[in-house]
Each structure stands twice: as structure tokens, then as C-alpha cells.
Write a protein that holds these residues in place. Structure first.
Motif, mmCIF file in Angstrom:
data_model
loop_
_atom_site.group_PDB
_atom_site.id
_atom_site.type_symbol
_atom_site.label_atom_id
_atom_site.label_comp_id
_atom_site.label_asym_id
_atom_site.label_seq_id
_atom_site.Cartn_x
_atom_site.Cartn_y
_atom_site.Cartn_z
ATOM 1 N N GLY A 90 0.804 -1.218 0.000
ATOM 2 C CA GLY A 90 0.000 0.000 0.000
ATOM 3 C C GLY A 90 0.836 1.266 0.000
ATOM 4 N N PHE A 91 2.068 1.144 0.488
ATOM 5 C CA PHE A 91 2.926 2.324 0.577
ATOM 6 C C PHE A 91 3.200 2.904 -0.814
ATOM 7 C CE2 PHE A 91 6.959 4.419 1.993
ATOM 8 C CZ PHE A 91 6.336 5.233 2.917
ATOM 9 N N ASP A 92 3.413 2.008 -1.801
ATOM 10 C CA ASP A 92 3.625 2.463 -3.189
ATOM 11 C C ASP A 92 2.449 3.292 -3.671
ATOM 12 O OD1 ASP A 92 5.806 0.926 -3.040
ATOM 13 O OD2 ASP A 92 5.181 -0.580 -4.500
ATOM 14 N N THR A 93 1.246 2.769 -3.401
ATOM 15 C CA THR A 93 0.051 3.445 -3.889
ATOM 16 C C THR A 93 -0.124 4.794 -3.203
ATOM 17 O OG1 THR A 93 -0.842 1.249 -4.096
ATOM 18 C CG2 THR A 93 -2.353 3.045 -4.427
ATOM 19 N N LEU A 94 0.166 4.815 -1.898
ATOM 20 C CA LEU A 94 0.086 6.073 -1.150
ATOM 21 C C LEU A 94 1.004 7.118 -1.781
ATOM 22 C CD1 LEU A 94 -0.743 7.574 1.527
ATOM 23 C CD2 LEU A 94 1.375 6.726 2.465
ATOM 24 N N LEU A 95 2.248 6.720 -2.057
ATOM 25 C CA LEU A 95 3.212 7.660 -2.633
ATOM 26 C C LEU A 95 2.786 8.082 -4.033
ATOM 27 C CD1 LEU A 95 6.651 6.317 -1.478
ATOM 28 C CD2 LEU A 95 5.346 8.236 -0.624
ATOM 29 N N GLU A 96 2.163 7.141 -4.750
ATOM 30 C CA GLU A 96 1.767 7.451 -6.104
ATOM 31 C C GLU A 96 0.654 8.498 -6.134
ATOM 32 O OE1 GLU A 96 -0.682 4.632 -7.677
ATOM 33 O OE2 GLU A 96 -1.266 6.192 -9.069
ATOM 34 N N VAL A 97 -0.320 8.353 -5.217
ATOM 35 C CA VAL A 97 -1.365 9.370 -5.132
ATOM 36 C C VAL A 97 -0.735 10.710 -4.737
ATOM 37 C CG1 VAL A 97 -3.527 9.995 -4.039
ATOM 38 C CG2 VAL A 97 -3.081 7.635 -4.574
ATOM 39 N N ALA A 98 0.286 10.651 -3.874
ATOM 40 C CA ALA A 98 0.976 11.884 -3.485
ATOM 41 C C ALA A 98 1.683 12.516 -4.683
ATOM 42 C CB ALA A 98 1.982 11.586 -2.372
ATOM 43 N N VAL A 99 2.283 11.679 -5.546
ATOM 44 C CA VAL A 99 2.950 12.202 -6.750
ATOM 45 C C VAL A 99 1.934 12.923 -7.635
ATOM 46 C CG1 VAL A 99 3.955 11.497 -8.949
ATOM 47 C CG2 VAL A 99 4.880 10.612 -6.851
ATOM 48 N N MET A 100 0.767 12.285 -7.798
ATOM 49 C CA MET A 100 -0.267 12.894 -8.637
ATOM 50 C C MET A 100 -0.712 14.240 -8.075
ATOM 51 S SD MET A 100 -3.157 10.407 -9.974
ATOM 52 C CE MET A 100 -3.916 11.099 -11.398
ATOM 53 N N LEU A 101 -0.895 14.268 -6.735
ATOM 54 C CA LEU A 101 -1.358 15.506 -6.113
ATOM 55 C C LEU A 101 -0.293 16.584 -6.261
ATOM 56 C CD1 LEU A 101 -3.727 16.631 -4.552
ATOM 57 C CD2 LEU A 101 -2.521 16.119 -2.460
ATOM 58 N N SER A 102 0.981 16.205 -6.116
ATOM 59 C CA SER A 102 2.011 17.246 -6.255
ATOM 60 C C SER A 102 2.103 17.723 -7.698
ATOM 61 C CB SER A 102 3.368 16.794 -5.723
ATOM 62 O OG SER A 102 3.546 15.442 -5.849
ATOM 63 N N ALA A 103 1.792 16.826 -8.654
ATOM 64 C CA ALA A 103 1.766 17.277 -10.047
ATOM 65 C C ALA A 103 0.670 18.322 -10.246
ATOM 66 C CB ALA A 103 1.546 16.095 -10.979
ATOM 67 N N VAL A 104 -0.495 18.080 -9.641
ATOM 68 C CA VAL A 104 -1.584 19.068 -9.749
ATOM 69 C C VAL A 104 -1.153 20.389 -9.119
ATOM 70 C CG1 VAL A 104 -3.909 19.627 -8.991
ATOM 71 C CG2 VAL A 104 -3.411 17.351 -9.801
ATOM 72 N N ILE A 105 -0.557 20.313 -7.910
ATOM 73 C CA ILE A 105 -0.142 21.534 -7.222
ATOM 74 C C ILE A 105 0.890 22.286 -8.057
ATOM 75 C CG2 ILE A 105 1.027 22.417 -5.167
ATOM 76 C CD1 ILE A 105 -0.223 20.094 -3.635
ATOM 77 N N TRP A 151 -13.475 25.349 -2.661
ATOM 78 C CA TRP A 151 -13.202 24.535 -1.473
ATOM 79 C C TRP A 151 -13.576 23.083 -1.727
ATOM 80 C CZ3 TRP A 151 -17.309 21.998 0.733
ATOM 81 C CH2 TRP A 151 -18.581 22.419 0.349
ATOM 82 N N LEU A 152 -14.696 22.866 -2.443
ATOM 83 C CA LEU A 152 -15.145 21.504 -2.733
ATOM 84 C C LEU A 152 -14.142 20.798 -3.633
ATOM 85 C CD1 LEU A 152 -17.478 19.477 -2.443
ATOM 86 C CD2 LEU A 152 -18.369 20.370 -4.580
ATOM 87 N N LEU A 153 -13.695 21.529 -4.661
ATOM 88 C CA LEU A 153 -12.723 20.963 -5.599
ATOM 89 C C LEU A 153 -11.460 20.537 -4.871
ATOM 90 C CD1 LEU A 153 -11.943 20.425 -8.518
ATOM 91 C CD2 LEU A 153 -11.135 22.752 -8.680
ATOM 92 N N ARG A 154 -10.959 21.420 -4.012
ATOM 93 C CA ARG A 154 -9.720 21.115 -3.294
ATOM 94 C C ARG A 154 -9.911 19.950 -2.335
ATOM 95 N NH1 ARG A 154 -8.987 25.918 -5.257
ATOM 96 N NH2 ARG A 154 -6.944 26.909 -5.320
ATOM 97 N N LEU A 155 -11.066 19.926 -1.663
ATOM 98 C CA LEU A 155 -11.361 18.854 -0.724
ATOM 99 C C LEU A 155 -11.365 17.507 -1.434
ATOM 100 C CD1 LEU A 155 -12.245 18.810 2.329
ATOM 101 C CD2 LEU A 155 -14.511 18.284 1.457
ATOM 102 N N LEU A 156 -12.034 17.448 -2.603
ATOM 103 C CA LEU A 156 -12.130 16.180 -3.325
ATOM 104 C C LEU A 156 -10.772 15.753 -3.863
ATOM 105 C CD1 LEU A 156 -15.469 16.553 -5.269
ATOM 106 C CD2 LEU A 156 -14.949 14.974 -3.435
ATOM 107 N N LEU A 157 -9.959 16.739 -4.267
ATOM 108 C CA LEU A 157 -8.628 16.414 -4.788
ATOM 109 C C LEU A 157 -7.775 15.753 -3.715
ATOM 110 C CD1 LEU A 157 -7.632 19.510 -6.932
ATOM 111 C CD2 LEU A 157 -7.945 17.195 -7.717
ATOM 112 N N VAL A 158 -7.908 16.240 -2.482
ATOM 113 C CA VAL A 158 -7.066 15.723 -1.406
ATOM 114 C C VAL A 158 -7.649 14.445 -0.809
ATOM 115 C CG1 VAL A 158 -6.017 16.341 0.800
ATOM 116 C CG2 VAL A 158 -6.240 18.043 -0.949
ATOM 117 N N ALA A 159 -8.947 14.167 -1.055
ATOM 118 C CA ALA A 159 -9.661 13.102 -0.346
ATOM 119 C C ALA A 159 -8.924 11.761 -0.392
ATOM 120 C CB ALA A 159 -11.062 12.946 -0.920
#
Lengths: 96, 307
Positions: free
Chosen positions: B147-162, B242-250
Motif C-alpha cells: 500500500g505504501f507504493d500506492t500512497l506515494l503514487e497518489v501523493a505524486v499525482m497531487l504534487s503534479a496538480v499543485i 473549497w469543494l474541488l480542493r477537498l475532493l482532490l485531497v480526499a
């Protein structure tokens, strides 16, 4: 059968690298990086297929890799677009 | 048997030819379209290699979303816009020797990979499958065992958006030259089908090929289609940010919460208590799929909306 695809992966790797080094255009370079990524994924899965029982770990890694590669592509495209826009504005400012 | 071999050969040749077109076709538009077809053919290769999960994700992300990203970027650039590099002529000896060296290194890579011992984690995963909370091995690996890989991968995606949002305001999509009222209507008519397929894939994921990644990809592809047709104006509105950001981080937040909860309950980071593993995996899958879909749509804006 697996041999054909491993061979294909190696050939794609070479082709994509040559494409990457000779591309004269940034978008084309990005396309080459994407093809190179697909080739590496293909190599991984072809190796996973060699085992007697199907190994799920390389499959999970490739799934993760696909999502990471679309993220990189999106960031690179955003950089290119904003860079081009900034340059366009600068040139317009010089003309005025 | 020979017929199957013939199919494999033809498929490999087709993939190689499309890659050639992608890289060396004179017109860039042709290259991008070839790349999309390349993605579709590669997903056939995944089926042949018995990796249906990857085939689903590749068809939706590799061919669909990446192709759409390239096409829309291409539409916003003029031919003269993109910086060009000086390239050596094909026939120069320096070029030829460099090309030969590249191919040699690749061949070496192939031989080295071929000589590797066959990976044998299948038995280890099978042994853990009962406690993992999902009977489909790939889902179990993605969301529990590794699961750690997947966690980091979602983090990579979020940082790409940011990252892409921090570059500046969203680039406004090119409106079609003629206003087509049928386009948004068609996109919203098709959207329930995308939702249905995504929900089906999500539900299937625990015991068969499917799961959060293909589901998120399909949902995201449907969202991009609606976005292209101009049907998603809430993403650009000030009061919905706020909704958009909340869903992105969810997705990431849910995953992290689960990992920390596992730390409290079992004493190991990311370990799920086997009794609840199935329900918890389903919860994380829903959150991750929604976040992945929305992040794919957010990539498409190439910048921060409503700025």
C-alpha cells in the motif's frame, strides 16, 4: 510468445531513445519519453510472464507507473504551455 | 497455435510501426494520433500477456487521457512556438555511431533482463491473500500488501496538480469555432454510462481485474469529455473551490488516515487489521478512484482555476 514481446520492448526502447535524442520539438520529445515508458512497462510485464504462476507485483508496479507517467506528462505540458505564453507576451511587449 | 503466433507477430509489428510514426512522422498531429492508437494496441498486448488490469488502465489513461492532453496542448501552440533544437543530419558518422551505441545498450539491457531469474513472488502473495481483504491478487498488492507504493503514487499525482496550478491561471480551453449545442448534451447523456462502468470496475476490483485505478481512469476520461464540451463550469467557479480542493485531497487523506489508524491498532504503519481489511479496502478504493478522476481532470486545466 513472451519472447516476441520482450524483443518488441527492447526494440521500442532503442527506437524511443533515438527519437528522444533526435527530436527537434519539445512535444515530440515528450511523446518519445512516453513511448520509452511504455517500452519499460512492457519489459517488466514480459519478465513477470516468465514465472510459472503469474506474479502480481510487477503488474501493480506497472499500474502505478502508468499513473505516474501521465502526471509527469501533464506537468511537462503545463510548463511548455506557460513558457510559450510568457514568451509570446514578451515579444508582443517588444513590438508595441 | 501458429495462428496465435501469427497474431502476436502482427501485433508486435503494428506496435513498432505506430511507435515509428509517433516519433518520426513529419506532422506532429499525426504523431500524436499515432501515439493514441499505439496506446490502444499496447493494451491488446497487455491482454496477450494476461494483465487485464493494466490493459484497462492503459486504454483509459495511456491512450485516452494522455492523448487528449497532447491534442489540447497541440491546439494551443503554433508551429513556430515550440523551441527547436539543432539536430545532426541522419547521415553524419557521429549520428550513426551514437545510434548504434544506443541500440547496443538496449540489446544488452534485453539480454540482462532475460537472464534474470523468473520473479517468484506469486506464492508469497497467494499465502497472504486470505488476510489481505481482497481476493484479486493485484488489488491486494496495490492496496494492502504494498500500500505504501500506492500512497506515494497518489501523493505524486497531487504534487503534479499543485505544481501545474502554481504556474499560473488555467489556460482557457479553445472554444470550437462554431457553437455546437449538441456537444454538451451528448457529453452529459454519455456521462451516466461512464459512471456505471466506473462503479462496476470499482466493485469488481476486490475479486477480479478492475479496481480503483481503472475506475478512476474511466471516470476521469468521462469527466474530461464533459470538460471539453464545456459542461463542467463548477470547477471554474469561485464559491466551489473549497469543494474541488477537498475532493482532490480526499484520496491521499483517506489513505494516510488508514495508514495511521493501522499504526494505532496493530502497531505497524500501513497494516490493516485482517478482520476489517475488506471494508477498509473498499472505502480507500472509492476515495482513491474519485481523487484520481478529479486529478486527471485538473491536469487538463494546465493551471489554477478561478484565478
Amino acid at each position: 510468445m513472451t519472447g516476441i514481446y520482450a524483443l518488441l520492448a527492447v526494440a521500442l526502447c532503442g527506437l524511443a531513445m533515438i527519437g528522444l535524442f533526435t527530436a527537434g520539438n519539445l512535444l515530440r520529445r515528450l511523446l518519445a519519453i512516453n513511448v520509452l515508458g511504455s517500452a519499460v512497462f512492457l519489459l517488466l510485464v514480459a519478465v513477470a510472464r516468465k514465472a510459472d504462476a503469474l506474479d502480481p507485483v510487477p503488474h501493480a508496479m506497472v499500474l502505478t507507473g502508468i499513473v505516474v507517467s501521465v502526471s509527469t506528462t501533464a506537468v511537462a505540458l503545463a510548463l511548455i504551455l506557460h513558457g510559450v505564453e510568457a514568451r509570446r507576451k514578451k515579444e508582443q511587449g517588444q513590438h508595441d | 497455435m501458429t495462428l496465435v503466433l501469427l497474431f502476436d507477430l502482427l501485433l508486435a509489428l503494428g506496435v513498432f510501426w505506430l511507435a515509428w510514426q509517433t516519433l518520426f512522422a513529419v506532422s506532429l498531429f499525426r504523431g500524436v494520433v499515432s501515439f493514441m492508437v499505439f496506446g490502444l494496441l499496447i493494451s491488446l498486448v497487455w491482454i496477450r500477456l494476461q494483465a487485464p488490469d493494466i490493459a484497462l488502465a492503459e486504454a483509459a489513461i495511456g491512450a485516452g487521457v494522455t492523448g487528449a492532453l497532447f491534442l489540447s496542448a497541440l491546439g494551443r501552440l503554433d508551429d513556430t512556438d515550440s523551441p527547436s533544437f539543432r539536430v545532426l543530419p541522419w547521415t553524419s558518422p557521429l549520428f550513426l555511431s551514437a545510434a548504434a551505441l544506443t541500440l547496443l545498450v538496449c540489446l544488452w539491457l534485453g539480454i540482462a533482463v532475460w537472464d534474470l531469474p523468473a520473479p517468484g513472488l506469486a506464492a508469497a502473495v497467494d499465502a497472504e491473500l486470505e488476510r489481505a481483504g481482497a481476493t484479486h491478487p493485484v488489488t491486494a498488492v496495490l492496496l494492502n500488501l504494498r500500500g505504501f507504493d500506492t500512497l506515494l503514487e497518489v501523493a505524486v499525482m497531487l504534487s503534479a496538480v499543485i505544481f501545474s496550478w502554481s504556474l499560473g491561471a488555467a489556460v482557457v480551453p479553445h472554444a470550437p469555432a462554431e457553437r455546437l449545442p449538441g456537444l454538451p448534451a451528448l457529453a452529459s447523456l454519455l456521462h451516466p454510462v461512464f459512471l456505471l462502468v466506473a462503479a462496476y470496475l470499482l466493485w469488481r476490483g476486490s475479486h477480479a481485474p478492475g479496481g480503483a485505478f481503472p475506475a478512476g481512469a474511466v471516470l476521469g476520461a468521462g469527466g474530461i469529455l464533459t470538460l471539453l464540451a464545456g459542461g463542467v463550469d463548477w470547477m471554474q467557479r469561485d464559491d466551489r473551490q473549497w469543494l474541488l480542493r477537498l475532493l482532490l485531497v480526499a484520496g491521499l487523506a483517506l489513505f494516510l488516515l488508514l495508514a495511521l489508524g493501522g499504526l494505532l491498532l496493530t502497531g505497524t504503519f500501513m497494516q490493516l487489521p485482517p478482520a476489517w481489511a475488506a471494508e477498509l479496502i473498499l472505502l480507500v478504493e472509492v476515495g482513491t478512484a474519485l481523487s484520481i478522476a478529479l486529478m486527471l481532470m485538473a491536469f487538463y486545466l494546465y493551471g489554477e482555476p478561478a484565478r
